[in-house]
Enzyme design. Sequence first.
Site, PDB file in Angstrom:
ATOM      1  N   SER A 144      -0.038  25.145  -3.102  1.00  0.00           N
ATOM      2  CA  SER A 144       0.315  26.028  -1.986  1.00  0.00           C
ATOM      3  C   SER A 144       0.398  27.453  -2.513  1.00  0.00           C
ATOM      4  O   SER A 144       0.609  27.665  -3.716  1.00  0.00           O
ATOM      5  CB  SER A 144       1.665  25.614  -1.400  1.00  0.00           C
ATOM      6  OG  SER A 144       2.231  26.612  -0.572  1.00  0.00           O
ATOM      7  N   TYR A 157      10.314  22.696  -2.177  1.00  0.00           N
ATOM      8  CA  TYR A 157       8.877  22.559  -1.881  1.00  0.00           C
ATOM      9  C   TYR A 157       8.053  23.532  -2.706  1.00  0.00           C
ATOM     10  O   TYR A 157       7.088  23.148  -3.371  1.00  0.00           O
ATOM     11  CB  TYR A 157       8.628  22.792  -0.393  1.00  0.00           C
ATOM     12  CG  TYR A 157       7.158  22.806  -0.030  1.00  0.00           C
ATOM     13  CD1 TYR A 157       6.450  21.620   0.113  1.00  0.00           C
ATOM     14  CD2 TYR A 157       6.471  24.012   0.155  1.00  0.00           C
ATOM     15  CE1 TYR A 157       5.101  21.627   0.431  1.00  0.00           C
ATOM     16  CE2 TYR A 157       5.125  24.033   0.473  1.00  0.00           C
ATOM     17  CZ  TYR A 157       4.445  22.832   0.611  1.00  0.00           C
ATOM     18  OH  TYR A 157       3.110  22.841   0.906  1.00  0.00           O
TER      19      TYR A 157
END
Length: 274
Positions: A144, A157
């Site tokens: 990400s 995350y």
Amino acid sequence: MSSYTGVNIGKRALVTGASSGIGAAIARELAALGIDLVLTARRRDALEDVAATCKGVKVEILTADLGRPDAARTLWDSATASGPIDILINNAGFGYFRRFDEVDWARDAELIQLNMTSLVALARLFVDSHKASAERAHMVNIASTGAYQSVPHMALYAASKAFVRNFSEALHDEHHGTPLSVTCVCPGGTKTAFHAESGGGDYSRIANASMNSADFVAHATIRAMLGGKRTVVPGLFNKLSCFGVRFLTRRFASRIASQVLGQPRFVLPARSQP
């Protein structure tokens, strides 16, 4: 797809998290190249819907919950029972948009298992299976843009994706010059169910305007994979953001992330059951 013409690619791919979003789009992209598929996720009905869109190739469906310990080994054994895996797409993962102390440990433990531990386990099994092979093999790990900095309200995350990025880039360098290629993909905001499931979505105008489609990310992923790229960040805005953050202090970059992402929603949805 003409940019893929003449590339020597594998014949069979395992795609995790293939029931929707980026995973489903990658599955369709691979099918268009004539690659047979093993699709896995927790929900069989959703996998069957994706499989129906993957035309002209053999598609095997395996339900698995990679948020559970030892699930990776069981999945790998089942996936390779019908033949070798030439392409591994480690896409499965989830996150939540909340303060760390507002989420119970069970959810965090599942996130760590799914985003990192199972990914590493599958990577190890894949690498070991190709040690003695002269055939081309490709591993793709989905990280990400959050891997480039800390992200308040997505602390665990983003940290897990920083792990995925560093792990993947090291593997790429270790296998440079061998038939095994490892590519890390760092998407930014993507139009998938991730945002609703994470309790996010109340984003700034900038965040909403910069979102890409899952198909866009999937095409960039396969192109980077076949090109043997080390890391790719799909989308111009995301590229600029990841490049520009190196010129900011880490504290200031974190503050900007908070402003761009806005505030969490009031209710964090429960994790869907398999």
